[in-house]
Scaffold this active site. Sequence first.
Site, PDB file in Angstrom:
ATOM      1  N   LYS A   1       1.557  38.805  29.785  1.00 26.37           N
ATOM      2  CA  LYS A   1       2.392  38.809  28.661  1.00 26.37           C
ATOM      3  C   LYS A   1       1.800  38.426  27.388  1.00 26.37           C
ATOM      4  O   LYS A   1       1.060  37.590  27.248  1.00 26.37           O
ATOM      5  CB  LYS A   1       3.796  38.325  29.042  1.00 26.37           C
ATOM      6  CG  LYS A   1       5.186  38.816  28.238  1.00 26.37           C
ATOM      7  CD  LYS A   1       5.604  39.892  29.150  1.00 26.37           C
ATOM      8  CE  LYS A   1       6.760  40.679  28.332  1.00 26.37           C
ATOM      9  NZ  LYS A   1       7.223  42.037  28.965  1.00 26.37           N
TER      10      LYS A   1
ATOM     11  N   ASP B   1       7.415  45.693  24.383  1.00 22.02           N
ATOM     12  CA  ASP B   1       8.364  44.944  24.879  1.00 22.02           C
ATOM     13  C   ASP B   1       9.253  44.889  23.645  1.00 22.02           C
ATOM     14  O   ASP B   1       9.401  45.778  22.723  1.00 22.02           O
ATOM     15  CB  ASP B   1       8.066  43.551  25.264  1.00 22.02           C
ATOM     16  CG  ASP B   1       9.227  42.992  26.303  1.00 22.02           C
ATOM     17  OD1 ASP B   1       9.244  42.950  27.141  1.00 22.02           O
ATOM     18  OD2 ASP B   1       9.796  41.992  25.387  1.00 22.02           O
TER      19      ASP B   1
HETATM   20  P1  NDP Z   1      13.884  46.664  22.090  1.00 19.36           P
HETATM   21  O1  NDP Z   1      13.331  45.907  20.945  1.00 19.36           O
HETATM   22  O2  NDP Z   1      13.869  48.243  22.082  1.00 19.36           O
HETATM   23  O3  NDP Z   1      15.570  46.188  21.870  1.00 19.36           O
HETATM   24  C1  NDP Z   1      16.008  45.078  22.051  1.00 19.36           C
HETATM   25  C2  NDP Z   1      17.594  44.920  21.999  1.00 19.36           C
HETATM   26  O4  NDP Z   1      18.131  43.732  22.218  1.00 19.36           O
HETATM   27  C3  NDP Z   1      18.083  45.468  20.626  1.00 19.36           C
HETATM   28  O5  NDP Z   1      19.232  45.958  20.474  1.00 19.36           O
HETATM   29  C4  NDP Z   1      18.223  44.131  19.883  1.00 19.36           C
HETATM   30  O6  NDP Z   1      19.089  43.781  19.044  1.00 19.36           O
HETATM   31  C5  NDP Z   1      18.584  43.380  21.299  1.00 19.36           C
HETATM   32  N1  NDP Z   1      18.189  41.802  21.203  1.00 19.36           N
HETATM   33  C6  NDP Z   1      17.032  41.265  21.131  1.00 19.36           C
HETATM   34  N2  NDP Z   1      16.910  40.119  21.119  1.00 19.36           N
HETATM   35  C7  NDP Z   1      18.026  39.673  21.033  1.00 19.36           C
HETATM   36  C8  NDP Z   1      18.677  38.280  20.889  1.00 19.36           C
HETATM   37  N3  NDP Z   1      17.966  37.135  20.642  1.00 19.36           N
HETATM   38  N4  NDP Z   1      19.883  38.219  20.782  1.00 19.36           N
HETATM   39  C9  NDP Z   1      20.690  39.466  20.882  1.00 19.36           C
HETATM   40  N5  NDP Z   1      20.186  40.684  20.929  1.00 19.36           N
HETATM   41  C10 NDP Z   1      19.020  40.696  20.991  1.00 19.36           C
HETATM   42  O7  NDP Z   1      13.447  46.005  23.468  1.00 19.36           O
HETATM   43  P2  NDP Z   1      13.374  46.813  24.952  1.00 19.36           P
HETATM   44  O8  NDP Z   1      14.812  47.620  24.852  1.00 19.36           O
HETATM   45  O9  NDP Z   1      12.344  47.284  25.268  1.00 19.36           O
HETATM   46  O10 NDP Z   1      13.833  45.101  25.657  1.00 19.36           O
HETATM   47  C11 NDP Z   1      15.081  44.937  25.914  1.00 19.36           C
HETATM   48  C12 NDP Z   1      14.750  43.951  27.299  1.00 19.36           C
HETATM   49  O11 NDP Z   1      14.198  44.534  28.401  1.00 19.36           O
HETATM   50  C13 NDP Z   1      13.870  42.756  27.094  1.00 19.36           C
HETATM   51  O12 NDP Z   1      14.441  41.701  27.899  1.00 19.36           O
HETATM   52  C14 NDP Z   1      12.576  43.290  27.618  1.00 19.36           C
HETATM   53  O13 NDP Z   1      11.776  42.047  28.309  1.00 19.36           O
HETATM   54  C15 NDP Z   1      12.901  43.848  28.852  1.00 19.36           C
HETATM   55  N6  NDP Z   1      12.115  45.010  29.263  1.00 19.36           N
HETATM   56  C16 NDP Z   1      11.636  45.998  28.501  1.00 19.36           C
HETATM   57  C17 NDP Z   1      10.949  46.966  28.975  1.00 19.36           C
HETATM   58  C18 NDP Z   1      10.140  47.942  28.007  1.00 19.36           C
HETATM   59  O14 NDP Z   1       9.408  48.982  28.844  1.00 19.36           O
HETATM   60  N7  NDP Z   1      10.330  48.348  27.075  1.00 19.36           N
HETATM   61  C19 NDP Z   1      10.521  47.081  30.460  1.00 19.36           C
HETATM   62  C20 NDP Z   1      10.978  45.881  31.231  1.00 19.36           C
HETATM   63  C21 NDP Z   1      11.810  44.903  30.802  1.00 19.36           C
HETATM   64  P3  NDP Z   1      18.517  43.511  17.167  1.00 19.36           P
HETATM   65  O15 NDP Z   1      17.752  44.922  16.903  1.00 19.36           O
HETATM   66  O16 NDP Z   1      19.794  43.316  16.620  1.00 19.36           O
HETATM   67  O17 NDP Z   1      17.348  42.631  17.351  1.00 19.36           O
HETATM   68  O1  2IT Z   2       8.685  43.684  30.975  1.00 17.21           O
HETATM   69  C1  2IT Z   2       8.007  44.339  31.265  1.00 17.21           C
HETATM   70  O2  2IT Z   2       7.975  44.793  32.206  1.00 17.21           O
HETATM   71  C2  2IT Z   2       7.571  45.357  30.140  1.00 17.21           C
HETATM   72  N1  2IT Z   2       7.939  45.067  28.949  1.00 17.21           N
HETATM   73  C3  2IT Z   2       6.866  46.536  30.187  1.00 17.21           C
HETATM   74  C4  2IT Z   2       5.255  46.077  30.559  1.00 17.21           C
HETATM   75  C5  2IT Z   2       4.445  47.183  30.722  1.00 17.21           C
HETATM   76  O3  2IT Z   2       3.118  47.109  30.921  1.00 17.21           O
HETATM   77  O4  2IT Z   2       4.901  48.473  30.858  1.00 17.21           O
END
Ligand code: NDP
Ligand code: 2IT
Length: 449
Positions: A129, A169
């Site tokens: 990561k 992420d």
């Molecule tokens: P994005 O940046 O696309 O979206 C994040 C969302 O979460 C936004 O709505 C953001 O609001 C909100 N957010 C982020 N940080 C905070 C915080 N500290 N407090 C409140 N709200 C918060 O990220 P993703 O959708 O990609 O990721 C979301 C989660 O999913 C994370 O935990 C990530 O690790 C996990 N994840 C992502 C994957 C991926 O493929 N993208 C895969 C597996 C897990 P704002 O815009 O106001 O900051």
């Molecule tokens: O938390 C996760 O699994 C991710 N942000 C996706 C990682 C990836 O390599 O696609």
Amino acid sequence: MNSIDEKLQPILSTVLHRNAGEKEFHQAVHEVLESLGRVISKRPEFADDALIERICEPERQIIFRVPWVDDRSEVQINRGFRVQFNSALGPYKGGLRFHPSVNVGIIKFLGFEQTFKNALTGLPIGGGKGGSDFNPKGRSDGEIMRFCQSFMMEMHRHIGEYTDVPAGDIGVGGREIGFLFGMYKRLTNRYEAGVLTGKGLSYGGSRARTEATGYGTTYFVQRMLGTRDMSFEGKRCVVSGSGNVAIYAIEKILSFGGLVVACSDSDGYVVDDAGIDLDLLKEIKEVRRGRLSDYPRLKGKGSHHIQGGSIWELPCAVAIPSATQNELTGNDAKILVTNGVVAVGEGANMPCTPDAVRIFQKAGVLFAPGKAANAGGVATSALEMQQNASRDSWSFEKTESRLATIMHNIHDACAETAEEYGAPGDYVLGANIAGFVRVAEAMRALGVI
Ligand code: NDP
Ligand code: 2IT
């Protein structure tokens, strides 16, 4: 907290001491060690050769300076990270997070979780990561590009198709991956598509990668509901966050006949009892990069925005926390249980606090931990690597159907492992043990390295 087998206590003490102050990393390790007592009593060989100590210590941690010039010609300095956690199963694999809260402890917790998650996919990927404390909010495209270029200026030495394959992420999506890939290509003079995943379709990306995490979480929860003869059909759902994971979880829930009445960002949450308007949500978040507080005005009528507060106060049958770590507390869990929640699926990484998880499990709520439920994103990244390696590009249907199969397999592996280890229905234990055993078997075969 639950008890940790006394043989594993010294390992936890070392982790706490060696990584002082890194509370999210402590939390993630604690949860996995809670599950491993049952493994070492059944398969003591996994405690040999300090295997569990080694699994808790990243193979390599890289921290670097990221200088860049903003639109006012001022020099800005951020900190960059890449934690290469475990490469027993394949090249390090995991996302990059750009958010002001990022520090080494957060990256380590994510890298640790990623190792087991990637093992659960059954695909040949290790765990890693990275990211930065850079805050992309309010930055122009030019600033984002210059930041990404400077970040890659250092990171390119440490990554590669066979070494370490980053992706997105929080705060890192298609735009950032494009800038990062462009700079990697320039620095190395190689069109090495498999070095990053989450790429755009015009330069080697996979269909369905954008949708994969949210879709995958929904497939997992649908299968979990199926164990009690239930489904999403007609269920009132709440999804926190409104980023990549949340948007595509909502899309798939709608296609399964569920009703999503609320979602959130870091300012608050929006409630729309008729169901969140997905096209409008995408327009606000993916096109305008705007705030959810604009939703009620743009929708016209029937919805409202609550500044601050907890989205988990809303009654729902299914909750999908998809924003960030520890966003759903013990208190939130109590309210959800009182309001009759039947299933919780972690779209985000570790969004539920340990207290919240215990409350759900004690109340008999179906609970899917992130390392299993959100594995569809990284699994589809591995499918992107396969397509890049074979210079091929699959249809959306083929890729999504591979994703669905992988999610069903992960669900079944977690359920069967929980049963085998005497805790039927405990997906946390099932995911931790199934992921651990796969990594541990490879590590034993590779010797003490
Ligand atoms: P994005 O940046 O696309 O979206 C994040 C969302 O979460 C936004 O709505 C953001 O609001 C909100 N957010 C982020 N940080 C905070 C915080 N500290 N407090 C409140 N709200 C918060 O990220 P993703 O959708 O990609 O990721 C979301 C989660 O999913 C994370 O935990 C990530 O690790 C996990 N994840 C992502 C994957 C991926 O493929 N993208 C895969 C597996 C897990 P704002 O815009 O106001 O900051
Ligand atoms: O938390 C996760 O699994 C991710 N942000 C996706 C990682 C990836 O390599 O696609």
